[in-house]
Design an enzyme around this catalytic site. Structure first.
Site, short mmCIF file in Angstrom:
data_model
loop_
_atom_site.label_atom_id
_atom_site.label_comp_id
_atom_site.label_asym_id
_atom_site.label_seq_id
_atom_site.Cartn_x
_atom_site.Cartn_y
_atom_site.Cartn_z
N CYS A 1 -8.16 -10.11 -8.85
CA CYS A 1 -9.39 -9.66 -8.20
C CYS A 1 -10.18 -10.85 -7.66
CB CYS A 1 -10.30 -8.92 -9.20
SG CYS A 1 -9.54 -7.55 -10.07
N CYS B 1 12.99 -1.67 -0.19
CA CYS B 1 13.27 -2.49 -1.36
C CYS B 1 12.01 -3.14 -1.92
CB CYS B 1 14.33 -3.54 -1.03
SG CYS B 1 13.96 -4.58 0.40
#
EC number: 2.1.1.63
Length: 368
Positions: A37, A317
């Protein structure tokens, strides 16, 4: 001048206070959640012992953490950097310009700062981005039937040999190796996460890779050998793929319907079909994919097949992560993997379910 990262106690106090002075200068990785964050994040604060602090987004991603969906540390970072925004605008205005370090210095930029900013936001330097942009212009000239000399001038190179050398470094072969009568055609597709090369036949897409993927030259050579050569062009599957990618990055749709013909063995194709069954906005571990295909002991083989995929995004993927929730290797770069997961999370559960139902069909079995 580099920001002098304070000690962890100081950074933790800044996190608790949501101190704006540290925004973009340091990031917190939360061990208990696996996310990272901004220090100004409004989410509930973690315990000090669960925090690790890093200077850059890239360091957080490389450490295996995902970006927080509340404070979006990747979202507006590039746009908020005035040097990055100014140079991107300059590149759009004069894409043919042969940018150099001297040019950046003359404009008043610190070379180390610019390099660090572009590597953090895009995984490449500004000069690398400018060079790829020039090569794209030359590539597109060749793909529309233009002559070599015209492509050289479009790309801003002084000589044909310099253009051929730069082209070969990027794709692993010279422009003259591309054959006009080849059944497979290579085209260039620009995306917000970097330029891509698409290779299609008249009916199917065989390859879709970011141009800076290290395996791209070898993949192109294998395709050329298996498909009797590669030429320049944009067959219908490439045009369809370009349109679907535009819609994907614009947030309008997460479903890809371009017909695919991936090159690989039966096991790899089975893994790739399973990848397409993972709904957008969700992830799976290698072990979960192995169980999904009925081969719970084949985790390593699943990982190899995942890494061998040469149709990026459409065979997703990037949705496969480690068993502990950490990001794992991705041929297009972990920073792209993180951003793709973020983009797809915004589509929402309903959108993701629709994608899973529509795209779960097996990729075409056409030979490359």
């Amino acid at each position: 001048m580099l920001f002098d990262l304070p000690d962890d106690e100081t950074l933790y106090r800044a996190l608790l206070a949501r101190d704006p002075r540290f925004d973009g200068q340091a990031y917190v990785c939360v061990r208990s959640t696996g996310v990272f964050c901004r220090l100004t994040c409004p989410a509930r604060k973690p315990k000090f012992e669960n925090c690790a602090f890093h200077r850059t987004v890239a360091a957080c991603v490389e450490a295996g953490y995902r970006a927080c969906l509340r404070c979006k540390p990747l979202g507006a970072a590039a746009a908020a950097d005035p040097a990055v925004a100014a140079l991107l605008n300059a590149l759009e205005e004069r894409p043919e310009r042969r940018w150099s370090e001297r040019d950046l210095t003359a404009l008043g930029y610190d070379l180390a700062t610019v390099r660090r900013s572009f590597k953090r936001h895009f995984g490449m330097t500004f000069l690398e981005m400018a060079r790829w942009r020039r090569l794209r212009d030359g590539f597109e000239t060749l793909s529309t039937g233009g002559r070599m000399i015209a492509a050289q001038h479009e790309a801003g190179f002084d000589s044909p040999s310099a253009f051929r050398a730069a082209f070969a470094r990027l794709l692993g072969c010279a422009p003259g190796d591309f054959r006009a009568d080849a059944p497979l055609k290579a085209g260039w597709i620009a995306t917000p996460l970097g330029d891509m090369i698409a290779v299609s036949s008249a009916t199917h897409l065989h390859l879709l890779e970011f141009v800076d993927r290290k395996a791209l030259p070898a993949e192109l050579r294998r395709l050329a050998a298996a498909g009797r050569g590669v030429g320049f062009g944009r067959p219908a599957p490439t045009e369809q793929a370009a349109g679907e990618l535009d819609a994907f990055f614009a947030g309008r749709r997460a479903r890809f319907e371009t017909p695919l013909a991936p090159m690989g063995g039966d096991f790899s194709r089975q893994v790739w079909r399973a990848l397409r069954e993972i709904p957008a906005g969700q992830t799976r571990s290698y072990g979960e994919v192995a169980r999904l295909i009925g081969r719970p002991d084949a985790v390593r083989a699943v990982a190899r097949a995942n890494g061998a995929n040469q149709i990026a995004l459409m065979i997703p993927c990037h949705r496969v992560i480690g068993a502990d929730g950490a990001l794992t290797g991705y041929g297009g770069g972990l920073w792209r993997k993180q951003r793709l997961i973020e983009i797809e999370s915004a589509f929402g559960a309903a959108f993701g379910a629709a994608f899973g139902a529509a795209s779960g069909a097996a990729p075409a079995e056409g030979a490359a």
